[in-house]
Write a protein that holds these residues in place. Sequence first.
Motif, PDB file in Angstrom:
ATOM      1  N   GLU A  32       0.810  -1.212   0.000  1.00 44.00           N
ATOM      2  CA  GLU A  32       0.000   0.000   0.000  1.00 44.00           C
ATOM      3  C   GLU A  32       0.843   1.263   0.000  1.00 44.00           C
ATOM      4  O   GLU A  32       0.466   2.274  -0.590  1.00 44.00           O
ATOM      5  N   TRP A  33       2.014   1.190   0.631  1.00 46.76           N
ATOM      6  CA  TRP A  33       2.840   2.404   0.726  1.00 46.76           C
ATOM      7  C   TRP A  33       3.495   2.787  -0.600  1.00 46.76           C
ATOM      8  O   TRP A  33       4.139   3.837  -0.687  1.00 46.76           O
ATOM      9  N   ASP A  34       3.305   1.984  -1.643  1.00 47.04           N
ATOM     10  CA  ASP A  34       3.873   2.322  -2.950  1.00 47.04           C
ATOM     11  C   ASP A  34       2.927   3.188  -3.781  1.00 47.04           C
ATOM     12  O   ASP A  34       3.172   3.433  -4.963  1.00 47.04           O
ATOM     13  N   ALA A  35       1.857   3.692  -3.161  1.00 43.36           N
ATOM     14  CA  ALA A  35       0.832   4.446  -3.885  1.00 43.36           C
ATOM     15  C   ALA A  35       1.383   5.709  -4.534  1.00 43.36           C
ATOM     16  O   ALA A  35       1.063   6.019  -5.694  1.00 43.36           O
ATOM     17  N   GLU A  36       2.209   6.432  -3.829  1.00 43.62           N
ATOM     18  CA  GLU A  36       2.703   7.715  -4.349  1.00 43.62           C
ATOM     19  C   GLU A  36       3.535   7.520  -5.608  1.00 43.62           C
ATOM     20  O   GLU A  36       3.383   8.241  -6.596  1.00 43.62           O
ATOM     21  N   ARG A  37       4.414   6.524  -5.593  1.00 41.43           N
ATOM     22  CA  ARG A  37       5.243   6.264  -6.774  1.00 41.43           C
ATOM     23  C   ARG A  37       4.381   5.840  -7.955  1.00 41.43           C
ATOM     24  O   ARG A  37       4.605   6.273  -9.087  1.00 41.43           O
ATOM     25  N   ALA A  38       3.376   5.005  -7.701  1.00 41.95           N
ATOM     26  CA  ALA A  38       2.497   4.554  -8.778  1.00 41.95           C
ATOM     27  C   ALA A  38       1.713   5.716  -9.379  1.00 41.95           C
ATOM     28  O   ALA A  38       1.587   5.831 -10.604  1.00 41.95           O
ATOM     29  N   ALA A  39       1.195   6.583  -8.526  1.00 42.78           N
ATOM     30  CA  ALA A  39       0.417   7.721  -9.016  1.00 42.78           C
ATOM     31  C   ALA A  39       1.285   8.681  -9.817  1.00 42.78           C
ATOM     32  O   ALA A  39       0.854   9.241 -10.838  1.00 42.78           O
ATOM     33  N   GLU A  40       2.522   8.853  -9.390  1.00 40.48           N
ATOM     34  CA  GLU A  40       3.437   9.745 -10.115  1.00 40.48           C
ATOM     35  C   GLU A  40       3.816   9.156 -11.465  1.00 40.48           C
ATOM     36  O   GLU A  40       3.911   9.866 -12.467  1.00 40.48           O
ATOM     37  N   ALA A  41       4.030   7.840 -11.509  1.00 42.30           N
ATOM     38  CA  ALA A  41       4.442   7.183 -12.752  1.00 42.30           C
ATOM     39  C   ALA A  41       3.288   7.030 -13.733  1.00 42.30           C
ATOM     40  O   ALA A  41       3.510   6.983 -14.946  1.00 42.30           O
ATOM     41  N   CYS A  42       2.046   6.942 -13.225  1.00 41.31           N
ATOM     42  CA  CYS A  42       0.882   6.655 -14.078  1.00 41.31           C
ATOM     43  C   CYS A  42      -0.222   7.684 -13.841  1.00 41.31           C
ATOM     44  O   CYS A  42      -1.300   7.341 -13.310  1.00 41.31           O
ATOM     45  N   PRO A  43      -0.002   8.936 -14.221  1.00 37.00           N
ATOM     46  CA  PRO A  43      -1.034   9.959 -13.990  1.00 37.00           C
ATOM     47  C   PRO A  43      -2.309   9.713 -14.783  1.00 37.00           C
ATOM     48  O   PRO A  43      -3.362  10.259 -14.452  1.00 37.00           O
ATOM     49  N   HIS A  44      -2.210   8.868 -15.818  1.00 39.27           N
ATOM     50  CA  HIS A  44      -3.371   8.572 -16.665  1.00 39.27           C
ATOM     51  C   HIS A  44      -4.285   7.520 -16.047  1.00 39.27           C
ATOM     52  O   HIS A  44      -5.399   7.302 -16.539  1.00 39.27           O
ATOM     53  N   ALA A  45      -3.827   6.833 -15.008  1.00 41.20           N
ATOM     54  CA  ALA A  45      -4.566   5.699 -14.464  1.00 41.20           C
ATOM     55  C   ALA A  45      -5.178   6.016 -13.104  1.00 41.20           C
ATOM     56  O   ALA A  45      -4.676   6.853 -12.349  1.00 41.20           O
ATOM     57  N   LYS A  46      -6.249   5.327 -12.796  1.00 37.98           N
ATOM     58  CA  LYS A  46      -6.795   5.329 -11.442  1.00 37.98           C
ATOM     59  C   LYS A  46      -5.958   4.359 -10.625  1.00 37.98           C
ATOM     60  O   LYS A  46      -5.918   3.174 -10.917  1.00 37.98           O
ATOM     61  N   VAL A  47      -5.273   4.849  -9.606  1.00 35.80           N
ATOM     62  CA  VAL A  47      -4.364   4.030  -8.823  1.00 35.80           C
ATOM     63  C   VAL A  47      -5.041   3.582  -7.534  1.00 35.80           C
ATOM     64  O   VAL A  47      -5.603   4.391  -6.796  1.00 35.80           O
ATOM     65  N   VAL A  48      -5.009   2.283  -7.296  1.00 37.24           N
ATOM     66  CA  VAL A  48      -5.513   1.695  -6.066  1.00 37.24           C
ATOM     67  C   VAL A  48      -4.338   1.006  -5.381  1.00 37.24           C
ATOM     68  O   VAL A  48      -3.746   0.077  -5.942  1.00 37.24           O
ATOM     69  N   ALA A  49      -3.982   1.474  -4.191  1.00 40.05           N
ATOM     70  CA  ALA A  49      -2.889   0.861  -3.434  1.00 40.05           C
ATOM     71  C   ALA A  49      -3.481  -0.018  -2.343  1.00 40.05           C
ATOM     72  O   ALA A  49      -4.441   0.358  -1.673  1.00 40.05           O
ATOM     73  N   THR A  50      -2.899  -1.188  -2.163  1.00 37.72           N
ATOM     74  CA  THR A  50      -3.501  -2.184  -1.275  1.00 37.72           C
ATOM     75  C   THR A  50      -2.423  -3.107  -0.747  1.00 37.72           C
ATOM     76  O   THR A  50      -1.278  -3.099  -1.230  1.00 37.72           O
ATOM     77  N   ASP A  51      -2.776  -3.914   0.215  1.00 34.01           N
ATOM     78  CA  ASP A  51      -1.908  -5.003   0.656  1.00 34.01           C
ATOM     79  C   ASP A  51      -2.444  -6.356   0.217  1.00 34.01           C
ATOM     80  O   ASP A  51      -1.989  -7.402   0.672  1.00 34.01           O
ATOM     81  N   ASP A  52      -3.450  -6.330  -0.674  1.00 32.00           N
ATOM     82  CA  ASP A  52      -4.025  -7.557  -1.216  1.00 32.00           C
ATOM     83  C   ASP A  52      -4.581  -7.249  -2.606  1.00 32.00           C
ATOM     84  O   ASP A  52      -5.713  -6.801  -2.759  1.00 32.00           O
ATOM     85  N   VAL A  53      -3.764  -7.490  -3.624  1.00 34.70           N
ATOM     86  CA  VAL A  53      -4.133  -7.123  -4.991  1.00 34.70           C
ATOM     87  C   VAL A  53      -5.392  -7.834  -5.459  1.00 34.70           C
ATOM     88  O   VAL A  53      -6.269  -7.219  -6.081  1.00 34.70           O
ATOM     89  N   ILE A  54      -5.518  -9.114  -5.192  1.00 38.90           N
ATOM     90  CA  ILE A  54      -6.671  -9.857  -5.689  1.00 38.90           C
ATOM     91  C   ILE A  54      -7.961  -9.364  -5.052  1.00 38.90           C
ATOM     92  O   ILE A  54      -8.982  -9.187  -5.733  1.00 38.90           O
TER      93      ILE A  54
END
Length: 371
Positions: free
Chosen positions: A67-89
């Motif tokens: 879940e703590w990787d949310a900021e990096r994901a949002a910065e790398a993928c501004p075009h996407a809706k980012v959902v950060a979690t500890d359980d992807v499935i």
Amino acid sequence: MNFQDRLSAICARMQEERLALLIGLHDGAHFIEKPNPVMVLTGFKAIGASAAVLYRDGSTALIVEPEWDAERAAEACPHAKVVATDDVIEALFALIGRDWHFADDVGMAGLSFLPSGMANRVTATPRHARRADEVVFDAARIKTDREIAQAREAARIAELGYRRLLQIAQPGLTEDGLALELRWYMKTLGAEDNFLLLCAGPHNRAVAPSTGRKLGLGDIVLAEITPSVGGQLAQICRTVVIGAPGGELAAKYALVVEAMNHGIAAAKPGRAVAEVCRAIDAVLEAQGYGEYCHPPHIRRRGHGLGFGSVRPGDVSLDNATLLEPDMLFMIHPNQYLPETGYLLCGEPVRVTATGFESLSKKWAELGTVEA
């Protein structure tokens, strides 16, 4: 080609296949021959398990863990809706609903590469979702401009890593010690990942992972150096002898390099990948090494360069894939010869409109280290 061009091509393929939804899944374990549909669909290289959801209109969602990787994901993928979690499935189910298994207009990519525990959770109920690996990876057979630039940088780092090998290799140093230093050095240059095979011996049967064995005078050091920059790999294959090389070793290595050169010259748009393999084999067969051009001595003469997609696949006699401009792959004879043992040489190549571009600046030659 840019990232949006690729996404548009995938959406067009979804229309043809009558897919309303495309799901890409990856477990976070990155390997040179393991394609990553999440990277193809979002451009993001996760450090944990991840999923990407692409809708037919081109909108995307990216699910990442931890879940703590949310900021990096949002910065790398501004075009996407980012959902950060500890359980992807579980987050995937929450995003698209648990009844998606029953929809025949849903495609899935990457399922066959997942560990069983993760895959079983995805497929725990009856389903009609279709396998859609080809929808994703066919579109990624052509590298984007950014991926090509990243591959060039990765090749530059690989060559600097090889230069470092020549500087520090010496009798008494262990294979592990040498490999560790090379990995760290290339990381300081910007490689976020590195697939490195390194071994040594007077007569190597194959290239293998490093061990605690110490280098000795007369050893032949084999190195597959494969750094990644921004999730795009490049590889060089090199052979180094500790001490002065004998005349036979120098002559046999020159033969393997000649075979590689013929293979690279055959890498032109419109030709089948198999022709590259055939050009390499022909040089060696002409010198009486036909037996050693087939299993169990050799399986392929190169491969695609991921992580996103490994197209156009193995450089082998059974690969009829036609080369296209901006395909990127590795050409390496990597040949066992009975007189010298296994020898490595290889370069990363981009197909151009009229021929090829070598991403490495200096092609393989037999390296030497003073003992």
